[in-house]
Motif scaffolding. Structure first.
Motif, PDB file in Angstrom:
ATOM      1  N   ALA A 194      -2.243  15.229  -4.374  1.00 56.80           N
ATOM      2  CA  ALA A 194      -1.311  14.647  -3.725  1.00 56.80           C
ATOM      3  C   ALA A 194      -1.513  13.193  -3.406  1.00 56.80           C
ATOM      4  N   ALA A 195      -3.590  13.333  -2.963  1.00 58.93           N
ATOM      5  CA  ALA A 195      -3.740  11.672  -2.854  1.00 58.93           C
ATOM      6  C   ALA A 195      -3.271  10.682  -3.468  1.00 58.93           C
ATOM      7  N   GLY A 196      -3.587  11.674  -5.237  1.00 61.73           N
ATOM      8  CA  GLY A 196      -2.780  10.146  -5.927  1.00 61.73           C
ATOM      9  C   GLY A 196      -1.639   9.792  -5.960  1.00 61.73           C
ATOM     10  N   CYS A 197      -0.844  10.723  -5.979  1.00 60.67           N
ATOM     11  CA  CYS A 197       0.832   9.996  -5.207  1.00 60.67           C
ATOM     12  C   CYS A 197       0.779   9.319  -3.981  1.00 60.67           C
ATOM     13  N   VAL A 198       0.270  10.039  -3.133  1.00 63.27           N
ATOM     14  CA  VAL A 198      -0.189   8.756  -1.604  1.00 63.27           C
ATOM     15  C   VAL A 198      -0.856   7.315  -2.499  1.00 63.27           C
ATOM     16  N   LEU A 199      -1.630   7.465  -3.171  1.00 67.24           N
ATOM     17  CA  LEU A 199      -2.176   5.845  -3.154  1.00 67.24           C
ATOM     18  C   LEU A 199      -0.902   4.958  -3.800  1.00 67.24           C
ATOM     19  N   ASN A 200      -0.534   6.081  -5.307  1.00 69.22           N
ATOM     20  CA  ASN A 200       0.421   4.660  -6.288  1.00 69.22           C
ATOM     21  C   ASN A 200       1.761   4.516  -5.354  1.00 69.22           C
ATOM     22  N   ASP A 201       1.838   5.570  -4.284  1.00 67.64           N
ATOM     23  CA  ASP A 201       3.832   4.865  -3.754  1.00 67.64           C
ATOM     24  C   ASP A 201       3.213   4.268  -2.521  1.00 67.64           C
ATOM     25  N   VAL A 202       2.509   3.815  -1.974  1.00 65.71           N
ATOM     26  CA  VAL A 202       1.147   2.993  -1.060  1.00 65.71           C
ATOM     27  C   VAL A 202       1.874   1.591  -2.103  1.00 65.71           C
ATOM     28  N   TYR A 203       1.374   1.859  -3.308  1.00 74.41           N
ATOM     29  CA  TYR A 203       1.753  -0.066  -3.831  1.00 74.41           C
ATOM     30  C   TYR A 203       2.886   0.081  -4.424  1.00 74.41           C
ATOM     31  N   ARG A 204       3.947   1.165  -4.997  1.00 76.79           N
ATOM     32  CA  ARG A 204       5.538   0.719  -4.700  1.00 76.79           C
ATOM     33  C   ARG A 204       5.775   0.614  -4.150  1.00 76.79           C
ATOM     34  N   GLU A 205       5.807   1.350  -2.727  1.00 83.67           N
ATOM     35  CA  GLU A 205       6.820   0.976  -1.674  1.00 83.67           C
ATOM     36  C   GLU A 205       6.472  -0.430  -1.002  1.00 83.67           C
ATOM     37  N   ALA A 206       5.056  -0.721  -1.270  1.00 87.32           N
ATOM     38  CA  ALA A 206       4.804  -1.654  -1.047  1.00 87.32           C
ATOM     39  C   ALA A 206       5.242  -2.745  -1.208  1.00 87.32           C
ATOM     40  N   ALA A 207       5.533  -3.244  -2.801  1.00 91.62           N
ATOM     41  CA  ALA A 207       6.062  -4.214  -3.868  1.00 91.62           C
ATOM     42  C   ALA A 207       7.489  -4.275  -2.960  1.00 91.62           C
ATOM     43  N   ALA A 208       8.805  -2.700  -2.916  1.00 90.01           N
ATOM     44  CA  ALA A 208       9.618  -3.290  -3.288  1.00 90.01           C
ATOM     45  C   ALA A 208       9.631  -3.596  -1.440  1.00 90.01           C
ATOM     46  N   LEU A 209       9.094  -3.395  -0.662  1.00 89.25           N
ATOM     47  CA  LEU A 209       9.202  -4.438   0.842  1.00 89.25           C
ATOM     48  C   LEU A 209       8.440  -5.548   0.760  1.00 89.25           C
ATOM     49  N   ASN A 210       7.914  -6.169   0.185  1.00 88.64           N
ATOM     50  CA  ASN A 210       7.274  -7.171  -0.700  1.00 88.64           C
ATOM     51  C   ASN A 210       6.018  -7.564   0.941  1.00 88.64           C
ATOM     52  N   ILE A 211       5.316  -6.236   0.920  1.00 87.61           N
ATOM     53  CA  ILE A 211       4.181  -6.194   1.870  1.00 87.61           C
ATOM     54  C   ILE A 211       2.881  -6.339   0.294  1.00 87.61           C
ATOM     55  N   PRO A 212       1.882  -7.389   0.821  1.00 82.44           N
ATOM     56  CA  PRO A 212       0.627  -7.747   0.502  1.00 82.44           C
ATOM     57  C   PRO A 212      -0.238  -6.464   0.763  1.00 82.44           C
ATOM     58  N   VAL A 213      -0.748  -5.879  -0.755  1.00 88.15           N
ATOM     59  CA  VAL A 213      -1.453  -4.605  -0.765  1.00 88.15           C
ATOM     60  C   VAL A 213      -3.289  -5.255  -2.068  1.00 88.15           C
ATOM     61  N   ASP A 214      -4.710  -5.658  -0.588  1.00 81.59           N
ATOM     62  CA  ASP A 214      -5.331  -5.499  -1.332  1.00 81.59           C
ATOM     63  C   ASP A 214      -6.402  -4.605  -1.847  1.00 81.59           C
ATOM     64  N   GLY A 215      -5.574  -3.642  -0.938  1.00 75.80           N
ATOM     65  CA  GLY A 215      -6.630  -1.954  -1.483  1.00 75.80           C
ATOM     66  C   GLY A 215      -6.280  -1.064  -1.083  1.00 75.80           C
ATOM     67  N   VAL A 216      -6.481   0.110  -1.301  1.00 75.81           N
ATOM     68  CA  VAL A 216      -6.132   1.634  -0.869  1.00 75.81           C
ATOM     69  C   VAL A 216      -6.852   1.600  -1.296  1.00 75.81           C
ATOM     70  N   ARG A 217      -7.972   3.528   0.328  1.00 77.10           N
ATOM     71  CA  ARG A 217      -7.871   4.354   0.302  1.00 77.10           C
ATOM     72  C   ARG A 217      -7.742   5.931   0.191  1.00 77.10           C
ATOM     73  N   VAL A 218      -7.233   6.781   0.070  1.00 76.48           N
ATOM     74  CA  VAL A 218      -6.335   7.525   0.440  1.00 76.48           C
ATOM     75  C   VAL A 218      -7.599   9.190   0.399  1.00 76.48           C
ATOM     76  N   VAL A 219      -8.254  10.198   1.319  1.00 78.55           N
ATOM     77  CA  VAL A 219      -8.787  10.745   1.300  1.00 78.55           C
ATOM     78  C   VAL A 219      -7.415  12.389   1.667  1.00 78.55           C
ATOM     79  N   ALA A 220      -7.955  13.250   1.128  1.00 80.30           N
ATOM     80  CA  ALA A 220      -7.084  13.948   1.589  1.00 80.30           C
ATOM     81  C   ALA A 220      -7.949  15.185   0.811  1.00 80.30           C
ATOM     82  N   ALA A 221      -7.870  16.403   1.704  1.00 77.57           N
ATOM     83  CA  ALA A 221      -8.986  17.608   1.892  1.00 77.57           C
ATOM     84  C   ALA A 221      -8.067  18.535   2.303  1.00 77.57           C
ATOM     85  N   GLY A 222      -8.187  19.929   2.793  1.00 74.47           N
ATOM     86  CA  GLY A 222      -7.780  21.032   2.920  1.00 74.47           C
ATOM     87  C   GLY A 222      -8.972  22.117   2.586  1.00 74.47           C
TER      88      GLY A 222
END
Length: 131
Positions: A48-76
C-alpha cells in the motif's frame, strides 16, 4: 499508528538509516528507501505504501506539481490469532514548493486512484493455483 509499520521514501525525504533498503525507482534518480520487517503483515502494508509513493510522483507529473521528496508511513494491526487485518492507515509527508491547496489536491487525488489501496479496500480473492 499501529503495529507493523513500514516507511517508504524518495527524493529529499529518503531515509539515511543504515537498515533502510534501497531500490531503483522510475520516478527518482536516487531510488527509494524502504524500512520494513519481512513479515506478511509488513509486506501488505509495504504494498500500500509503495503504491501511494509511486502514485504521488505519477499524479504530480500529470498535474505539473513539482515534488522534491515523499515519505509514506503505513501501519495497521492484526489479530494474531486469526491474522485478520484491522485495516491500514497511511500518512504522507510531501516536500514540494507547490501551494498548500495544490499539495492537498494532489494527495486527495492519489488517495482516490492508488491501485493497491483501492484493491485492498474492495477486497480481492486470493487462491493457490495448482502447478
Amino acid at each position: 499508528m499501529d503495529e507493523f509499520e513500514v516507511v517508504v521514501a524518495a527524493g529529499s525525504l529518503r531515509s539515511a538509516r543504515g537498515q533502510a533498503v534501497r531500490f531503483p525507482h522510475r520516478w527518482t534518480p536516487d531510488g527509494v528507501t524502504v524500512e520494513a520487517d519481512f513479515t506478511g503483515a509488513h509486506l501488505l502494508h509495504l504494498a500500500a505504501a509503495g503504491c501511494v509513493l509511486n502514485d504521488v510522483y505519477r499524479e504530480a507529473a500529470a498535474l505539473n506539481i513539482p515534488v522534491d521528496g515523499v515519505r509514506v508511513v503505513a501501519a495497521g494491526g492484526f489479530d494474531t490469532a486469526t491474522w485478520t487485518s484491522s485495516g491500514i492507515g497511511y500518512r504522507v509527508e510531501l516536500a514540494s514548493p507547490a501551494s498548500a491547496a495544490d499539495r492537498t489536491a494532489l494527495l486527495a487525488r492519489v488517495d482516490e486512484v492508488a491501485e493497491i489501496p483501492k484493491a485492498i479496500r474492495a477486497g480481492a480473492p486470493v487462491r493457490r493455483v495448482a502447478e
